[in-house]
Write a protein that holds these residues in place. Sequence first.
Motif, PDB file in Angstrom:
ATOM      1  N   ASP A 253       0.830  -1.210   0.000  1.00 20.04           N
ATOM      2  CA  ASP A 253       0.000   0.000   0.000  1.00 20.04           C
ATOM      3  C   ASP A 253       0.865   1.260   0.000  1.00 20.04           C
ATOM      4  O   ASP A 253       0.511   2.282  -0.595  1.00 20.04           O
ATOM      5  N   SER A 263      -3.833   9.197  -5.364  1.00 26.35           N
ATOM      6  CA  SER A 263      -3.932   9.217  -3.896  1.00 26.35           C
ATOM      7  C   SER A 263      -4.270  10.612  -3.391  1.00 26.35           C
ATOM      8  O   SER A 263      -3.599  11.592  -3.733  1.00 26.35           O
ATOM      9  N   ARG A 264      -5.298  10.699  -2.545  1.00 29.64           N
ATOM     10  CA  ARG A 264      -5.690  11.990  -1.984  1.00 29.64           C
ATOM     11  C   ARG A 264      -4.675  12.475  -0.954  1.00 29.64           C
ATOM     12  O   ARG A 264      -4.427  13.661  -0.821  1.00 29.64           O
TER      13      ARG A 264
HETATM   14  O1  LIG Z   1      -5.735   3.673   0.489  1.00 27.58           O
HETATM   15  C1  LIG Z   1      -5.595   3.980  -0.667  1.00 27.58           C
HETATM   16  C2  LIG Z   1      -4.898   3.121  -1.632  1.00 27.58           C
HETATM   17  O2  LIG Z   1      -4.641   1.849  -1.104  1.00 27.58           O
HETATM   18  C3  LIG Z   1      -6.112   5.270  -1.148  1.00 27.58           C
HETATM   19  O3  LIG Z   1      -5.226   6.251  -0.779  1.00 27.58           O
HETATM   20  P1  LIG Z   1      -5.758   7.751  -0.611  1.00 27.58           P
HETATM   21  O4  LIG Z   1      -6.744   7.725   0.507  1.00 27.58           O
HETATM   22  O5  LIG Z   1      -4.536   8.538  -0.335  1.00 27.58           O
HETATM   23  O6  LIG Z   1      -6.389   8.114  -1.925  1.00 27.58           O
END
Ligand SMILES: O=C(CO)COP(=O)(O)O
Length: 378
Positions: A253, A263-264
């Motif tokens: 991850d 990814s946020r």
């Molecule tokens: O958990 C995630 C990918 O495994 C998503 O990441 P984000 O919440 O940063 O978008």
Amino acid sequence: MSRRQDSTRPRVAVVGAGSWGTTFGKVLADGGAHVTMWARRPELAGEIQEGKRNSEYLPGINLPRDMHATHHLSEALEGAEQVYLSIPSQAVRQNLKAVRPLIAKTDAPIVSLMKGVERRTGLRMSQVIEQELGCDPARIAVASGPNLALEIAREQPTAAVIASISQETAEAVARRARNTYFRTFVNTDVIGTEFGGVLKNLIAVAIGIVDGVGYGENTKASIITRGLVEMTDFAVAFGAHPETLQGLAGLGDLIATCQSPLSRNNTAGRLLGQGYRFDDVVKQMNQTAEGLASVAPILQLAREVGVQMPIVEQVKMVLDGTMNPRDIAPHLTTDDDTPQGERTQNGQAGGGGALWRSIQRALDQFRNGGRGAAGDRP
Ligand SMILES: O=C(CO)COP(=O)(O)O
Ligand SMILES: NC(=O)C1=CN([C@@H]2O[C@H](COP(=O)(O)OP(=O)(O)OC[C@H]3O[C@@H](n4cnc5c(N)ncnc54)[C@H](O)[C@@H]3O)[C@@H](O)[C@H]2O)C=CC1
């Protein structure tokens, strides 16, 4: 699919119809389940139910025809054999109060899809679920791994891990939550699996920050590698198995989240690195970046067990506006002159923390006849 065939499918409920909840609903439906999503907003429930779309969170994705949605929680939960939760971590407790009476007569597994800790209590989501539902922890499972929602919604092959203290529960959930493009592994290390998901968000914020500043691959690789050490030290100090942090819920991850502009957390970090203030970043994010709320409680927990997290400390300083993003580095600026062993900052798996580190240093000095510093340890 005829109504009759549909009624023979195992029923599952997904509470929360944002990007991950909706994607997971699609995973479950494509795996053969009869899925009912609960969306807080009636218009979103309507769009999923009627249009088989969730244009706000998953633009361009067609949802399965037999995926259903409602904004009535009781309808979503009725007859569910498994219940999946996917709402922002800070809102979980209040939502569980409404869920509790509706599932009182079932022993359906409850599955957390969330990757945050509760800011006020520092509790992991499985702990909040156990408290609020008052249920046997063996009924609770968590799902984690390199799972960027939009990629999975596009049916790109992905692996995830389902953890529960009950092997039986983990396997039952893993059997339901899989299909041709989504494979689930199992383990019984709930602590490691949950903390992996929470902690990689914080390292992804750090990566975003240095990306926003304009630093290159050496800086990012150094932060990812040292970040994994911080994640492992922390999780192990709370009882996780170190191998879990080397697996899908840890390293896997971490790689996905640190590399992807989807990814946020990474995006929020990038904005900070570009010079936006924390408040402006929060305003610009229209989806959940869990890392922003998890930083403070994670550092508080780290202090309680004597684990050092220099990268996460620096992320907090950038969020607080007390550190220039340009100064963020894979170590603390207050590092003393003594070179650290590479393996962990806090000593052995098991989390002896700062105490263990001092003992190691003293032992190294003793071995060197009182001279010199600790070298790399295997
Ligand atoms: O958990 C995630 C990918 O495994 C998503 O990441 P984000 O919440 O940063 O978008
Ligand atoms: N999006 C992703 O790629 C992944 C997200 N996750 C995790 O899933 C969890 C949910 O995240 P996303 O779906 O991505 O977030 P999101 O921001 O896309 O959606 C959140 C959903 O929760 C709803 N919501 C907000 N406040 C609420 C409240 N007080 N009560 C009820 N519902 C509320 C929103 O309306 C929205 O439907 C987070 O913990 C996240 O870390 C985990 C893996 C992948």
